[in-house]
Design an enzyme around this catalytic site. Structure first.
Site, PDB file in Angstrom:
ATOM      1  CG  ASP A 159     -29.455  16.108 -12.772  1.00 54.41           C
ATOM      2  OD1 ASP A 159     -29.457  14.964 -13.573  1.00 54.41           O
ATOM      3  OD2 ASP A 159     -30.037  17.195 -13.422  1.00 54.41           O
ATOM      4  CG  HIS A 197     -33.093  13.210 -11.796  1.00 53.91           C
ATOM      5  ND1 HIS A 197     -32.888  14.271 -12.417  1.00 53.91           N
ATOM      6  CD2 HIS A 197     -33.930  13.599 -10.811  1.00 53.91           C
ATOM      7  CE1 HIS A 197     -33.660  15.180 -12.322  1.00 53.91           C
ATOM      8  NE2 HIS A 197     -34.211  14.935 -11.006  1.00 53.91           N
TER       9      HIS A 197
END
Length: 465
Positions: free
Chosen positions: A273, A296
């Site tokens: 993430d 991410h």
């Protein structure tokens, strides 16, 4: 590619003037443009990424002679990786926390300590070092997690002032079995989820704490967020090493929420993430020399979920590298929220095969069932400078998707050079209701940013931020 370059040259003239690293300009002819992608570099390279725990204090016992040491072994901990050492940790903490002068809570090396979800409560009577030299781990997966304990957090520090967490040890979150819960996004068809319990613990969480230092430790395979700060202030993070697989869901590296005066420096984060995520109520956050990815990216948000107010301001991300990630530097907000994101600076960032290197997404939705709403978090005074490297051609190098009803304003763009990581085809940047100024020539050129400011803005509660 040639058509696009031809249009580029036609727009700016027969030749272009670019500034070299020594600030001396030279003329760049049309025939040289493809060579330019090979010789242009980020203006000031990010500092070398530190080795994991390179800045951790020396672990020799001599360095502890001048302070009182509270080793968990002295309070009954076994450290074989199987015995429950929770009570020994709690008892050692209580003793160290109540000591009248400087103390060290020691997790000694060469041992593996299994502890249940635990809350380490302050305030303590003096400054405290939480020294991790060995390994710490939770029960192995949800089936072994005690039913009476919260599944949302593992190691919690509450109302702590003046603590330093340091050492060359390891915090092993043993997250693999948590990631495989049926509710996780990657378990269903096409990223869908399946019914079932979904709570997963954050590895380390600080609540209502201040004057914190986290330095030199390693965290791997957290079930969810690796380290999180809620309602904290004056936080310094340095030489942190975070590792989790790229497919591990919701394993944000560092998350701050309602937290201010934060420095995140010289750290290496690779996860499933955001490397760093900045939540509502956070301000004065300085992120510097981060090596991020696969991940991410580095994100502000998501903000405004369930029509909430979100205020974030004075955020700086500089001298960093983002590689093989789904996003680069991102601001993401939900429709229907309100508040503002103000005064954000992204500078001197190297992108290596990054999808969406520069992105504002005011239509964020993680369910694909979100309704259109008119209210939005207002985004203003955002600067992108010296962002260079390559982008994944599945998405454009720049996407500024601002709210239909409340435009983004005063976006500043300068010295951007983003080339396709594969092939020769440039993708055009995308803008929607975004206003600002292009201060230098960019690669690729940004024609979609609206000049100046909108004639009017809808009423918004920015003054309350």
């Amino acid at each position: 590619m040639e058509l696009m370059l031809g249009y580029f040259v036609l727009f700016f003239g027969i030749s272009l003037c670019f500034c070299s690293l020594t600030a001396q300009c030279r003329t760049l002819e049309y025939s040289e443009l493809m060579n330019y992608r090979e010789v242009s570099h980020i203006s000031v390279s990010p500092s070398p990424a530190p080795e994991a725990a390179a800045s951790a204090p020396a672990s020799s016992e001599n360095s502890l002679d001048s302070v009182q040491v509270f080793s968990v072994l002295s309070y009954g901990a076994v450290g074989d990786g199987e015995t429950d050492d929770t009570q020994a940790f709690k008892t050692a903490w209580d003793s160290a926390c109540q000591f009248e002068s400087s103390a060290v809570f020691l997790v000694p090396k060469h041992y593996q300590f299994m502890i249940q979800s635990a809350i380490f409560t302050g305030p303590c009577k003096s400054s405290l070092v939480f020294r991790i030299e060995g390994s710490m781990m939770p029960p192995d997966g949800p089936d072994l997690w005690p039913t009476k304990l919260s599944r949302r957090q593992w190691l919690v520090f509450y109302r702590i002032n003046g603590m330093s967490m340091q050492g060359g040890g390891l915090i092993d979150g043993r997250g693999e079995k948590w990631w495989d819960l049926p509710c996780k996004p990657h378990k269903g068809v096409n990223g869908s989820t399946l019914p079932g319990p979904c709570d997963s613990p954050v590895a380390i969480r600080f609540f209502w704490s201040s004057n914190l230092t986290v330095q030199g430790i390693k965290i791997k395979n957290s079930p969810q967020f690796n380290i999180r700060f809620d309602n904290c202030h004056d936080v310094y993070i340095d030489s942190l090493y975070v590792k989790a697989p790229s497919a591990s869901p919701n394993t944000d590296g560092i998350h701050v929420e309602n937290t201010n005066n934060v420095k995140i420096h010289n750290s290496v984060i690779s996860n499933g993430d955001d490397c760093v995520s900045i939540g509502a109520g956070s301000f004065n956050v300085d992120i510097r020399n981060i090596t991020c990815g696969p991940s991410h990216g580095i994100s502000i948000g998501s903000l405004g979920v369930r029509n909430s107010r979100a205020c974030v301001s004075n955020i700086t991300v500089t001298d960093s590298t983002i590689k093989h990630s789904d996003n680069g530097v991102r601001i993401k907000t939900w429709q229907g929220g309100f508040g503002a994101v103000l005064n954000v600076k992204f500078d001197n960032i190297l992108m290596d095969t990054v999808r969406n290197p520069i992105i504002i997404d005011q239509y964020y939705c993680d369910t694909k069932k979100c309704l259109n709403q008119t209210s939005a978090v207002y985004i203003r005074d955002i600067s992108y400078s010296r962002i260079k490297g390559t982008y994944d051609v599945r998405s454009p190098p720049m996407r500024l998707a601002c709210s239909d009803s409340i435009p983004c304003t005063n976006i500043s763009i300068s010295d951007i050079e983003l080339f396709p990581a594969q092939g020769q085809r440039f993708l055009d940047p995308f803008c929607w209701n975004a206003y600002g100024d292009i201060k230098t020539i960019t690669v690729p050129p940004v024609f979609c940013l609206l000049e100046g400011s909108p004639q009017s803005l809808p009423a918004n509660d920015v003054d309350k931020c």
